[in-house]
Design a protein around this motif. Structure first.
Motif, short mmCIF file in Angstrom:
data_model
loop_
_atom_site.label_atom_id
_atom_site.label_comp_id
_atom_site.label_asym_id
_atom_site.label_seq_id
_atom_site.Cartn_x
_atom_site.Cartn_y
_atom_site.Cartn_z
N LYS A 141 -33.65 4.66 -19.43
CA LYS A 141 -32.21 4.89 -19.53
C LYS A 141 -31.59 5.08 -18.15
N LEU A 142 -32.33 5.73 -17.25
CA LEU A 142 -31.82 5.98 -15.91
C LEU A 142 -31.76 4.71 -15.07
N VAL A 143 -32.81 3.88 -15.15
CA VAL A 143 -32.89 2.72 -14.24
C VAL A 143 -32.15 1.49 -14.75
N ASN A 144 -31.91 1.42 -16.05
CA ASN A 144 -31.25 0.23 -16.60
C ASN A 144 -29.73 0.31 -16.45
N VAL A 145 -29.26 0.09 -15.23
CA VAL A 145 -27.82 0.10 -14.93
C VAL A 145 -27.40 -1.29 -14.47
N ASN A 146 -26.14 -1.62 -14.69
CA ASN A 146 -25.65 -2.94 -14.25
C ASN A 146 -24.38 -2.82 -13.42
N THR A 147 -24.12 -1.62 -12.89
CA THR A 147 -22.98 -1.43 -11.99
C THR A 147 -23.50 -1.06 -10.61
N PHE A 148 -22.74 -1.42 -9.58
CA PHE A 148 -23.17 -1.11 -8.22
C PHE A 148 -23.19 0.40 -7.99
N GLY A 149 -22.23 1.09 -8.59
CA GLY A 149 -22.19 2.55 -8.47
C GLY A 149 -23.45 3.19 -9.05
N GLY A 150 -23.86 2.69 -10.23
CA GLY A 150 -25.07 3.20 -10.85
C GLY A 150 -26.30 2.89 -10.01
N ILE A 243 -35.25 -4.00 -8.23
CA ILE A 243 -35.68 -5.02 -9.21
C ILE A 243 -34.99 -4.81 -10.55
N TYR A 244 -34.94 -3.58 -11.02
CA TYR A 244 -34.26 -3.29 -12.29
C TYR A 244 -32.79 -3.70 -12.21
N TYR A 245 -32.14 -3.37 -11.10
CA TYR A 245 -30.71 -3.69 -10.96
C TYR A 245 -30.48 -5.19 -10.94
N LEU A 246 -31.27 -5.91 -10.15
CA LEU A 246 -31.12 -7.36 -10.07
C LEU A 246 -31.41 -8.03 -11.41
N ASN A 247 -32.37 -7.50 -12.14
CA ASN A 247 -32.65 -8.01 -13.50
C ASN A 247 -31.44 -7.79 -14.41
N ASN A 248 -30.87 -6.60 -14.33
CA ASN A 248 -29.78 -6.23 -15.24
C ASN A 248 -28.49 -7.00 -14.98
N ILE A 249 -28.29 -7.46 -13.73
CA ILE A 249 -27.06 -8.23 -13.45
C ILE A 249 -27.34 -9.73 -13.49
N ASN A 253 -35.35 -12.24 -12.89
CA ASN A 253 -35.96 -11.95 -14.20
C ASN A 253 -37.42 -11.54 -13.96
N ILE A 254 -37.59 -10.50 -13.17
CA ILE A 254 -38.93 -10.04 -12.81
C ILE A 254 -39.37 -8.96 -13.78
N ASP A 255 -40.58 -9.09 -14.29
CA ASP A 255 -41.15 -8.05 -15.14
C ASP A 255 -41.68 -6.94 -14.24
N VAL A 256 -40.98 -5.81 -14.24
CA VAL A 256 -41.35 -4.70 -13.35
C VAL A 256 -42.76 -4.21 -13.63
#
Length: 294
Positions: A141-150, A243-249, A253-256
Motif C-alpha cells: 500500500k505504501l509503495v504503490n503510488v502513481n503521483t510524483f508527490g507520493g 521501480i514501483y513508481y515507474l511501473n505504476n505510471i 513493467n519490471i517484476d520487483v
C-alpha cells in the motif's frame, strides 16, 4: 554542553541504556502513530495514516535513540557516530556494489524462500507467514503510488529515513560496540548483521538481508564513515521505490520480486565484480591508513 552527559558508564550499563532508549522510542513512535488517525478521523489503514505511522516509527525507534545514546555516553558524539568526511571514491565503489551484488544475493533469496521449519515448529511457521503477509500488505500500500508527490514521500520515508536511522543504530552504535566487545571486526560485523536482519522480522528474506547487512557493515568498517553505508542503504531502498513508481505510471513493467533474477553468467559476473570491489575497498583503506601514519 560537556560530553558525555552520563560519565563513567560500563559496558553493561551502556547496553541497558541503549535498550531503554530503543524501547522508549518504540513506545513513543507507536503511540503517536496510533493517535494520528484518531485525531484526524482517518482510517488506520489509510495511506496517510500508514505513512505517518511509518515516519514516526523510523524517527523515534531508529533515528533518535542512537543520537541520544551518543550524546549521553560518548566523549565526542559526532565522531563516535562515524560522521567522517571521505573521498567520493568510496561512494562510487559502494554504488556499484549495490547493483553488482544483486545476482549473487538473489541466489540467497531463492534459497531462503524455500526454507521450511521442522514439522514440530509448524505453528511458529504459520505465525511467521501471517506476520509476513500482514507487513507485505502494508508495504504494498505504501509503495504503490502513481503521483510524483507520493514518490518523493516514499524516497524520504522508505529510503532516506530507513538509511539514516538503521545505519546509525546498527552500524555506528551496535556494530562498533560489538567489534570492541568481541575484539574481532569480522565477528562484530556478522553479529550486528544478524541483529539487523532479525529485527526486520522477515524469515523469508533473513539471509539476503543478512548479506546486505554484512556488505554495509564492512564498507562502514573499511571507509570509517557512516555516510558511505547510509548512501548504499539509500540506493538499495530507493531502487525498489523507483521501480514501483515507474511501473505504476506505465513507463516500465519490471517484476520487483524477480528483479536481478539470476542465471549462471550474471552470477559469475556478480561474484567477480564483488571480489574486485572488495579488493579496491581494502586497498583504499590501507592506503588511507598509510597516509594518516606518514
Amino acid at each position: 554542553m560537556n560530553f558525555p552527559i552520563i560519565k563513567k558508564t560500563n559496558k553493561l550499563e551502556r547496553i541497558f541504556l541503549l535498550a531503554a532508549l530503543l524501547i522508549l522510542g518504540l513506545i513513543i513512535g507507536s503511540v503517536i502513530g496510533v493517535i494520528y488517525p484518531l485525531v484526524t478521523g482517518q482510517d488506520a489503514m489509510s495511506l496517510n495514516s500508514l505513512r505517518f505511522m511509518q515516519i514516526s516509527s523510523q524517527i523515534f525507534t531508529f533515528v533518535l535513540p542512537p543520537i541520544l545514546y551518543a550524546i549521553l555516553v560518548k566523549d565526542n558524539p559526532k565522531e563516535s557516530l562515524g560522521t567522517k568526511k571521505v573521498s567520493y571514491h568510496w561512494f562510487i565503489i559502494g554504488f556499484i556494489m549495490m547493483f553488482a551484488i544483486l545476482p549473487l544475493n538473489n541466489v540467497f533469496a531463492e534459497w531462503n524462500a524455500g526454507l521450511k521449519l521442522p514439522e514440530s515448529m509448524s505453528r511458529i511457521e504459520e505465525l511467521i507467514k501471517e506476520m509476513y503477509e500482514s507487513s507485505a500488505v502494508v508495504l504494498e500500500k505504501l509503495v504503490n503510488v502513481n503521483t510524483f508527490g507520493g514518490f518523493v514521500i516514499n524516497l524520504i520515508m522508505i529510503a532516506g529515513l530507513a538509511a539514516l536511522g538503521e545505519e546509525l543504530l546498527f552500524r555506528s552504535i551496535i556494530q562498533t560496540s560489538l567489534i570492541k566487545i568481541c575484539k574481532n571486526a569480522h565477528v562484530g560485523i556478522i553479529i550486528a548483521s544478524v541483529i539487523f536482519s532479525f529485527i526486520h522480522f522477515d524469515f523469508y528474506a533473513f539471509i539476503p538481508r543478512l548479506v546486505l547487512g554484512m556488505l554495509l557493515g564492512y564498507m562502514f568498517y573499511y571507509s570509517r564513515s557512516i555516510w558511505v553505508s547510509m548512501f548504499m542503504h539509500f540506493v538499495n531502498n530507493a531502487t525498489a521505490v523507483v521501480i514501483y513508481y515507474l511501473n505504476n505510471i506505465g513507463i516500465t513493467n519490471i517484476d520487483v520480486e524477480t528483479f536481478g533474477q539470476t542465471q549462471l553468467l550474471p552470477l559469475l559476473i556478480s561474484i567477480a565484480l564483488m571480489v574486485a570491489l572488495f579488493w579496491l575497498a581494502i586497498k583504499r583503506m590501507n592506503n588511507e591508513k598509510c597516509t594518516m601514519n606518514n
